[in-house]
Design a protein around this motif. Sequence first.
Motif, PDB file in Angstrom:
ATOM      1  N   PRO A   1       0.817  -1.226   0.000  1.00  9.72           N
ATOM      2  CA  PRO A   1       0.000   0.000   0.000  1.00  9.72           C
ATOM      3  C   PRO A   1       0.849   1.274   0.000  1.00  9.72           C
ATOM      4  CG  PRO A   1      -0.776  -1.521   1.678  1.00  9.72           C
ATOM      5  CD  PRO A   1       0.494  -2.081   1.146  1.00  9.72           C
ATOM      6  N   ALA A   2       1.903   1.282   0.803  1.00  8.39           N
ATOM      7  CA  ALA A   2       2.761   2.473   0.866  1.00  8.39           C
ATOM      8  C   ALA A   2       3.432   2.738  -0.476  1.00  8.39           C
ATOM      9  CB  ALA A   2       3.809   2.293   1.962  1.00  8.39           C
ATOM     10  N   LEU A   3       3.878   1.676  -1.143  1.00  4.58           N
ATOM     11  CA  LEU A   3       4.539   1.839  -2.437  1.00  4.58           C
ATOM     12  C   LEU A   3       3.555   2.268  -3.519  1.00  4.58           C
ATOM     13  CD1 LEU A   3       7.278   1.748  -3.744  1.00  4.58           C
ATOM     14  CD2 LEU A   3       6.884  -0.641  -4.292  1.00  4.58           C
ATOM     15  N   LEU A   4       2.329   1.801  -3.448  1.00  2.00           N
ATOM     16  CA  LEU A   4       1.301   2.255  -4.404  1.00  2.00           C
ATOM     17  C   LEU A   4       1.070   3.761  -4.281  1.00  2.00           C
ATOM     18  CD1 LEU A   4      -1.292  -0.641  -4.182  1.00  2.00           C
ATOM     19  CD2 LEU A   4      -0.038   0.075  -6.228  1.00  2.00           C
ATOM     20  N   VAL A   5       0.962   4.244  -3.052  1.00  2.00           N
ATOM     21  CA  VAL A   5       0.772   5.686  -2.829  1.00  2.00           C
ATOM     22  C   VAL A   5       2.004   6.449  -3.305  1.00  2.00           C
ATOM     23  CG1 VAL A   5       0.521   7.458  -1.037  1.00  2.00           C
ATOM     24  CG2 VAL A   5      -0.872   5.383  -0.942  1.00  2.00           C
ATOM     25  N   GLU A   6       3.188   5.936  -2.979  1.00  5.03           N
ATOM     26  CA  GLU A   6       4.426   6.588  -3.396  1.00  5.03           C
ATOM     27  C   GLU A   6       4.528   6.645  -4.919  1.00  5.03           C
ATOM     28  OE1 GLU A   6       8.881   5.038  -3.267  1.00  5.03           O
ATOM     29  OE2 GLU A   6       8.203   5.663  -1.277  1.00  5.03           O
ATOM     30  N   ALA A   7       4.239   5.527  -5.581  1.00  3.87           N
ATOM     31  CA  ALA A   7       4.342   5.469  -7.044  1.00  3.87           C
ATOM     32  C   ALA A   7       3.338   6.413  -7.706  1.00  3.87           C
ATOM     33  CB  ALA A   7       4.127   4.039  -7.527  1.00  3.87           C
ATOM     34  N   TYR A   8       2.133   6.449  -7.187  1.00  3.14           N
ATOM     35  CA  TYR A   8       1.130   7.365  -7.737  1.00  3.14           C
ATOM     36  C   TYR A   8       1.575   8.819  -7.547  1.00  3.14           C
ATOM     37  CZ  TYR A   8      -3.166   9.919  -8.538  1.00  3.14           C
ATOM     38  OH  TYR A   8      -4.078  10.817  -9.008  1.00  3.14           O
ATOM     39  N   SER A   9       2.074   9.136  -6.367  1.00  2.00           N
ATOM     40  CA  SER A   9       2.541  10.501  -6.089  1.00  2.00           C
ATOM     41  C   SER A   9       3.696  10.879  -7.003  1.00  2.00           C
ATOM     42  CB  SER A   9       2.978  10.620  -4.626  1.00  2.00           C
ATOM     43  OG  SER A   9       1.913  10.327  -3.765  1.00  2.00           O
ATOM     44  N   VAL A  10       4.638   9.959  -7.176  1.00  2.00           N
ATOM     45  CA  VAL A  10       5.781  10.204  -8.054  1.00  2.00           C
ATOM     46  C   VAL A  10       5.313  10.459  -9.479  1.00  2.00           C
ATOM     47  CG1 VAL A  10       7.712   8.996  -9.177  1.00  2.00           C
ATOM     48  CG2 VAL A  10       7.540   9.029  -6.692  1.00  2.00           C
ATOM     49  N   THR A  11       4.370   9.664  -9.942  1.00  2.00           N
ATOM     50  CA  THR A  11       3.837   9.834 -11.295  1.00  2.00           C
ATOM     51  C   THR A  11       3.228  11.219 -11.465  1.00  2.00           C
ATOM     52  OG1 THR A  11       3.391   7.470 -11.449  1.00  2.00           O
ATOM     53  CG2 THR A  11       2.243   8.880 -13.002  1.00  2.00           C
ATOM     54  N   GLN A  12       2.486  11.672 -10.481  1.00  2.00           N
ATOM     55  CA  GLN A  12       1.861  12.993 -10.563  1.00  2.00           C
ATOM     56  C   GLN A  12       2.911  14.105 -10.555  1.00  2.00           C
ATOM     57  OE1 GLN A  12      -1.386  13.248 -11.356  1.00  2.00           O
ATOM     58  NE2 GLN A  12      -1.141  11.041 -11.401  1.00  2.00           N
ATOM     59  N   VAL A  13       3.951  13.942  -9.747  1.00  2.00           N
ATOM     60  CA  VAL A  13       5.017  14.952  -9.705  1.00  2.00           C
ATOM     61  C   VAL A  13       5.779  14.962 -11.023  1.00  2.00           C
ATOM     62  CG1 VAL A  13       7.209  15.584  -8.603  1.00  2.00           C
ATOM     63  CG2 VAL A  13       5.241  14.946  -7.192  1.00  2.00           C
ATOM     64  N   LEU A  14       6.043  13.791 -11.593  1.00  2.00           N
ATOM     65  CA  LEU A  14       6.758  13.733 -12.872  1.00  2.00           C
ATOM     66  C   LEU A  14       5.968  14.408 -13.995  1.00  2.00           C
ATOM     67  CD1 LEU A  14       8.231  10.100 -12.794  1.00  2.00           C
ATOM     68  CD2 LEU A  14       9.485  12.254 -12.517  1.00  2.00           C
ATOM     69  N   LYS A  15       4.636  14.365 -13.898  1.00  2.00           N
ATOM     70  CA  LYS A  15       3.780  14.995 -14.908  1.00  2.00           C
ATOM     71  C   LYS A  15       3.596  16.494 -14.670  1.00  2.00           C
ATOM     72  CE  LYS A  15       0.845  10.945 -15.726  1.00  2.00           C
ATOM     73  NZ  LYS A  15      -0.525  10.414 -15.559  1.00  2.00           N
TER      74      LYS A  15
END
Length: 182
Positions: free
Chosen positions: A139-153
Motif C-alpha cells: 500500500p505504501a509503495l502504491l501511494v508513493e508510485a502514484y505521487s511520483v507519477t503525478q510529480v513527474l507529470k
Amino acid sequence: MDFISEALLSSGPFSIAVSLVFNILISVLGFIPSVFITAANISVFGFEQGLILSYIGEIAGAAVSFWLYRKGFQTFKPKFMKNRWVMKLQRSQGFHAFWMILMLRLLPFIPSGAINLTAALSRTGMMIFFLATAIGKLPALLVEAYSVTQVLKASDDIKIVLLILVISVVYYFNRNKEKGRK
C-alpha cells in the motif's frame, strides 16, 4: 533521480539488476528515501513495470538489511530503540511480531530502516519479517508510485514549489530536533 535514471538507461540489459542493487543499497544505508529509485524506475520502465520492480527491490532490500543488521548490529542500540512501540516489537515474536511489523510498514512516517533494524534486533524470524514486509510495503509503495507519477507529470513551477515545501519541512523538523537537544 536523474543520476539513477541515467544509470538505468545506460545499463542496457542489466538495468533491472542495477535497479535492484540501488534499492538494496538504499535499504541497507537506511537513511536515503526510496522515492528516488521509485521515481527512476517509473520514468524508465513505465508505471506498472516500475512499480513492480520497485516493490521487488524494496522487499529484497528489507530482507538483505534485516539479515545484515542481525549479523552485524546486535550490540548497537540507537536512541530510537527506547520508543515504546519499538521496544514492544523488539520483545515480540511469532504472530504478534508479524502484526506489529505489518502495522509499522503501513504508517508512512516511520522510516523503513528503523523498522528493519528494530526487527533485526528482535526475536522476529526472517520468514515473519519477510511476509509482514511484503504485505505492508504494497500500500505504501502504491501511494508513493502514484505521487511520483503525478510529480513527474507536473509543470516545472509545481516541482519547484514542491521542492521548496519539502526543504521547508525537513528544515523545520531538523530545527526542532536541535532545539530539543539543548
